[in-house]
Design a protein around this motif. Structure first.
Motif, PDB file in Angstrom:
ATOM      1  N   HIS A 103       0.826  -1.221   0.000  1.00 57.31           N
ATOM      2  CA  HIS A 103       0.000   0.000   0.000  1.00 57.31           C
ATOM      3  C   HIS A 103       0.850   1.257   0.000  1.00 57.31           C
ATOM      4  CE1 HIS A 103      -3.443   2.532   0.415  1.00 57.31           C
ATOM      5  NE2 HIS A 103      -2.907   3.134   1.455  1.00 57.31           N
ATOM      6  N   HIS A 118       0.971   5.521  -1.883  1.00 57.37           N
ATOM      7  CA  HIS A 118       0.455   6.569  -2.782  1.00 57.37           C
ATOM      8  C   HIS A 118       1.715   7.343  -3.201  1.00 57.37           C
ATOM      9  CE1 HIS A 118      -3.794   6.477  -0.956  1.00 57.37           C
ATOM     10  NE2 HIS A 118      -3.091   5.905  -0.005  1.00 57.37           N
ATOM     11  N   HIS A 151      -9.895   1.721   2.013  1.00 58.67           N
ATOM     12  CA  HIS A 151      -9.465   2.155   3.349  1.00 58.67           C
ATOM     13  C   HIS A 151     -10.635   1.948   4.307  1.00 58.67           C
ATOM     14  CE1 HIS A 151      -6.770   4.355   0.632  1.00 58.67           C
ATOM     15  NE2 HIS A 151      -5.941   4.531   1.639  1.00 58.67           N
ATOM     16  N   VAL A 200      -7.376  -1.705   3.650  1.00 61.59           N
ATOM     17  CA  VAL A 200      -6.213  -0.903   4.012  1.00 61.59           C
ATOM     18  C   VAL A 200      -6.379  -0.343   5.424  1.00 61.59           C
ATOM     19  CG1 VAL A 200      -4.809   1.086   3.378  1.00 61.59           C
ATOM     20  CG2 VAL A 200      -5.853  -0.331   1.593  1.00 61.59           C
ATOM     21  N   HIS A 201      -5.394  -0.574   6.243  1.00 59.49           N
ATOM     22  CA  HIS A 201      -5.287  -0.159   7.657  1.00 59.49           C
ATOM     23  C   HIS A 201      -6.028  -1.125   8.585  1.00 59.49           C
ATOM     24  CE1 HIS A 201      -3.094   3.226   6.296  1.00 59.49           C
ATOM     25  NE2 HIS A 201      -4.134   3.797   5.700  1.00 59.49           N
ATOM     26  N   ASP A 209       2.367   2.920   3.218  1.00 58.37           N
ATOM     27  CA  ASP A 209       1.532   4.071   2.941  1.00 58.37           C
ATOM     28  C   ASP A 209       2.437   5.136   2.314  1.00 58.37           C
ATOM     29  OD1 ASP A 209      -0.666   5.717   2.704  1.00 58.37           O
ATOM     30  OD2 ASP A 209      -1.412   5.286   4.712  1.00 58.37           O
TER      31      ASP A 209
HETATM   32 ZN   LIG Z   1      -3.857   4.926   1.717  1.00 54.90          ZN
END
Ligand SMILES: [Zn+2]
Length: 433
Positions: A83, A85, A225, A280-281, A334
Motif C-alpha cells: 500500500h 500513494h 481504506h 487498508v489499515h 503508505d
Molecule cells: Zn492509503
C-alpha cells in the motif's frame, strides 16, 4: 535424455546441449551469508541459482564453480509494498506532528496536493526510484486519474495500480464509474490493474457496489481504506462527528454517503463479493470483523502500515490477534505524507519491535510472500522458489554472529545494498570508502 556440456565463464555457467548443439540459457549463481527464501528456513552460505530471470534453485552448494560470492549480506525476495500513494513521494517528512487527528491530516494533505509541489508526475517517479533503491520490487499503488503510466512501464518494479475512486455525492457517480471502466481497459507487462474505492465516507454505496461488480467480472482486486480512525467509526455509527464536520466544510459531504448506524462489518460483508480485496489499515477492526476476514483469507487481506499507524498514535495494532485468527495480512509503507520513507525493511523492523510475540519468519513473510498473496501475485513473486521471478533484495548484515539469523536482519539498521528484478541488477549501493 539430454547430454549437457557445462562451461564456466567468470561467474556464469552455460549449459550446452551436445545432441542439438545449442546453448541453453546461462545460469547465474550468487552466494550470500544467509538466504531467506520466505518459503523455507533460512540457508546459511546459501546459493541462489537464476536462469532466464527466474529462480532455478536455492541451496547450500559445495560446488564452487561459477559462483559469485556477495559476502556478508542476506539475499531476500524483493519486497512487496502492498500500500502506497507515490504521488506524495517528494515530501521530506510526514505531514503534521505525531498524533495528528485524521481530519487535520487530510486537510494538510489536500493543501499540499493543491500546492505547486503537488500533483506532479515527477513525485511518482521519485517514489518509484526510491522504492527500487530500498529493495521493493512489487508495489500496490493507489493512483489518481492521469497517473504517469509511462513511468511504471519504464521501471523494473512490478505494480498493481489501483485507480482511486471518490464520489461522495450523486452528481460525482457517473464520472467515477466511467473512470473505473476506462482504467480496466488497460494493462501492461509491468503493471496490472485494480480499483480503489477510497473509503466509506468518500464513496457512495452505488459506487462501492459498482466497483465490487467490476472486480468480480474482470477478476481484479479492490483496495478500500476501512476502520482507519475513531472518527470514521463515529461517522459510520451516527453520521456525525469531527470527520463529518470536516467533510461538510470541504463541501465534500452528503449525508447519503453513509447509512447510520453502520460499522466496518457491513462494508466487509459487501466487499466479500469482490474477486479480491485489500482492506487498508483496519486499525479498529473488532472480533466479528477479524473473524469474517479470517473466513475469507483466500481473497481478503488486511494491509498494516506500521509507521503510519505510529504517526497517528493509534492504540496498539491487533496484529497478533489477526494472525492467530488466520487473517491474511500484508505490509505497506503508505505514503511519505504519513511515513518517513518508503522502506519496507524499516517497516519489518518496526513490526519486530512493536510486536515481539510475532515470529520473525512471519514478519519477513508479511513484506514478501503474504504481500504477494494479498495482491494475487504469489505464483510469480514473493518468495525464492523455483520458477518464480528472480526479484531480490540484498541487505547488508552486521559483522557479528547471532543464534537466530533473523536477528541479523531485524536487530540492525544496515541498509539494502542491491536490488535485482527478473535476475538483473537494477540498483547497487555506492561502495563504502
Ligand atoms: Zn492509503
Amino acid at each position: 535424455m539430454s547430454f549437457l556440456e557445462v562451461s564456466v565463464h567468470g561467474n556464469a555457467i552455460t549449459e550446452r546441449d551436445v545432441q542439438t548443439g545449442t546453448n541453453r540459457e546461462t545460469i547465474r549463481r550468487i552466494r550470500a551469508r544467509w538466504v531467506f527464501s520466505a518459503a523455507r528456513a533460512p540457508v546459511a552460505e546459501g546459493v541462489v541459482s537464476i536462469r532466464g530471470g527466474r529462480i532455478l534453485e536455492v541451496a547450500q552448494r559445495a560446488d564452487e564453480r561459477g559462483v559469485e560470492d556477495l559476502g556478508n549480506v542476506a539475499i531476500l525476495p524483493g519486497f512487496v509494498n502492498a500500500h502506497t500513494h507515490l504521488e506524495f513521494s517528494s515530501l521530506a517528512e510526514p505531514l503534521g506532528e505525531p498524533g495528528i487527528r485524521l481530519p487535520e491530516w487530510i486537510r494538510a494533505l489536500m493543501a499540499w496536493r493543491n500546492s505547486e509541489a503537488g500533483l506532479r508526475a515527477e513525485n511518482t517517479i521519485q517514489g518509484l526510484e526510491e522504492s527500487v533503491c530500498l529493495g521493493t520490487t512489487t508495489l500496490g499503488e493507489i493512483a489518481q486519474t492521469g497517473w504517469p503510466q509511462a513511468a511504471f512501464e519504464s521501471v523494473a518494479v512490478g505494480a498493481m495500480v489501483f485507480l482511486e475512486l471518490i464520489a461522495p455525492r450523486p452528481e460525482n457517480l457517473e464520472m467515477a464509474m466511467e473512470q473505473a471502466r476506462r482504467h480496466l481497459q488497460h494493462s501492461h507487462s509491468r503493471w496490472r490493474r485494480g480499483l480503489s474505492p477510497h473509503a466509506p465516507y468518500t464513496v457512495r454505496g452505488e459506487l462501492l457496489d459498482y466497483a465490487i461488480a467490476l472486480s468480480s467480472v474482470h477478476r481484479v482486486p479492490l483496495a478500500f481504506h476501512l476502520a482507519e480512525s475513531r472518527e470514521e467509526l463515529e461517522l459510520l455509527r451516527s453520521g456525525t462527528g469531527p470527520l463529518a464536520d470536516f467533510l461538510r466544510e470541504l463541501e465534500s459531504w452528503d449525508p447519503g454517503v453513509v447509512a447510520p448506524p453502520a460499522r466496518p462489518l457491513d462494508y466487509l460483508r459487501r466487499l466479500a463479493a469482490a474477486d479480491r480485496v485489500l482492506v487498508v489499515h483496519g486499525n479498529y477492526l473488532d472480533d466479528d470483523e477479524i473473524e469474517l476476514l479470517a473466513e475469507n483469507c483466500d481473497r481478503m487481506a488486511v494491509v498494516y502500515c506500521p509507521r503510519t499507524h505510529g504517526h497517528f498514535g493509534h492504540p496498539c495494532y491487533p496484529l497478533p490477534r489477526m494472525l492467530a485468527a488466520g487473517v491474511s495480512v500484508a505490509l505497506g509503507t503508505d505514503s511519505r505524507a504519513s511515513s518517513p520513507d518508503l522502506s519496507m525493511l524499516a517497516e519489518m523492523r518496526a513490526v519486530a519491535r512493536k510486536h515481539p510475540s510475532v515470529d520473525p519468519r512471519t514478519v519477513l513473510e508479511l513484506a514478501t510472500l503474504r504481500g504477494a498473496r494479498s495482491l494475487g501475485l504469489d505464483r510469480e513473486v514473493g518468495s525464492l522458489e523455483p520458477g518464480k521471478c528472480a526479484d531480490l533484495a540484498m541487505v547488508a548484515l552486521p559483522d557479528r554472529g547471532a543464534k537466530d539469523p533473523y536477528e541479523l536482519l531485524f536487530d540492525s539498521d544496515l541498509p539494502v545494498v542491491a536490488t535485482w528484478c527478473r535476475g538483473e541488477p537494477v540498483y547497487q549501493a555506492p561502495a563504502q570508502v
